[in-house]
Write an enzyme that holds these catalytic residues in place. Structure first.
Site, short mmCIF file in Angstrom:
data_model
loop_
_atom_site.label_atom_id
_atom_site.label_comp_id
_atom_site.label_asym_id
_atom_site.label_seq_id
_atom_site.Cartn_x
_atom_site.Cartn_y
_atom_site.Cartn_z
N GLU A 89 0.82 -1.22 0.00
CA GLU A 89 0.00 0.00 0.00
C GLU A 89 0.85 1.26 0.00
O GLU A 89 0.65 2.18 0.77
CB GLU A 89 -0.96 0.00 1.19
N TRP A 155 -1.82 -6.51 -7.53
CA TRP A 155 -2.50 -7.80 -7.46
C TRP A 155 -3.93 -7.57 -7.90
O TRP A 155 -4.68 -6.81 -7.27
CB TRP A 155 -2.45 -8.34 -6.04
N GLU A 156 -4.36 -8.20 -8.98
CA GLU A 156 -5.66 -7.87 -9.55
C GLU A 156 -6.66 -9.02 -9.47
O GLU A 156 -6.75 -9.85 -10.36
CB GLU A 156 -5.51 -7.39 -11.00
#
Length: 258
Positions: A89, A155-156
């Protein structure tokens, strides 16, 4: 978890042959391979989606699915990369480097026009933030090597729109000079079928790769890649629990539609 392939969408500056890219790729692929299910397994084994009959509010029977969630999978990937020294993040806002925006303007003379006044607006203009939002969300994962090379990984397993947004964000911050390498990790079509309904996947994203390839040709330096992952095994074994689902977004529709 099984690593299937990495497709390099564009490579400016021959980063693909660098030892830095080799090291980065090995690090995050090892983090992916370390994702396991169920608890205590050394493989990523998931239950096949289960079709069950449910009754709609109108009383009609509808064929829906029980599927696996995605948040616990991402959390394992996060933990594995944090062990390798990556940040999670990490902020990606363009306000972090005004010089980066000047670099972007030098790379391509980006001019917008406000209509009907036809006033020209450039990204580097004083007060341009009154027109454009500089915040584009955080990187899922970020690292900077001793050489100075910076890499961000997204990360999808959000919806397919989120996958497009991640590709666009990586292109944008690369153009602004904030990163050198950007990677999007996606499930294969086979894995996607057993996860939360309508999440991003390789099959639906791949037709748009020529667009991002074209964008990359305007850059002096940068590498954009898509990595595809899949389960090690599928099973109908009831002793293997379904991976838990979240409480929002696509997961709120736990079973989803066929």
């Amino acid at each position: 978890m099984k690593f299937l392939r990495t497709v390099v969408v564009f490579d400016r500056g021959n980063l693909i042959d660098s030892s830095d890219w080799k090291t980065l790729h090995e690090t995050y692929v090892n983090a992916l391979r370390g994702i396991a299910h169920p608890s205590g397994s050394d493989k990523f084994i998931i239950r096949k989606k289960l079709a069950i009959w449910k009754t709609s509010r109108s009383g009609k029977k509808t064929l829906q699915w029980i599927r696996n969630g995605v948040v616990p999978i991402k959390n394992q990937f996060l933990a594995n990369l944090e062990k390798a020294g990556w940040e999670s993040e990490s902020p990606a806002g363009l306000e972090r480097a005004s010089a980066a925006m000047r670099n972007a303007r030098a790379q391509a003379d980006i001019v917008f026009k406000e209509y009907p006044a036809k006033r020209e607006i450039r990204l580097g203009d004083e007060g341009w933030a009154e027109v454009f939002n500089k915040k584009v969300g955080n990187f899922d994962f970020f690292t900077k090597l001793d050489s100075g090379l910076r890499c961000a990984v997204e990360w999808e397993t959000g919806n397919i729109s989120s996958s497009h947004r991640s590709m666009n964000k990586l292109c944008l911050v690369m153009m602004a000079g904030l990163i050198d390498i950007g990677v999007v990790v996606l499930p294969s079509r086979d894995l996607y079928s057993h996860l939360t309904d309508r999440i991003g996947n390789w099959t639906e994203l791949s037709p748009y790769l020529p667009l991002w390839h074209h964008i990359g040709q305007r850059m002096k330096r940068g590498l954009l890649a898509v990595t595809v992952v899949e389960h090690d095994e599928l099973t109908n074994d009831r002793s293997v629990p379904f991976i838990g689902q979240g409480k929002d977004g696509r997961s709120a529709k736990a079973a989803g539609k066929r």
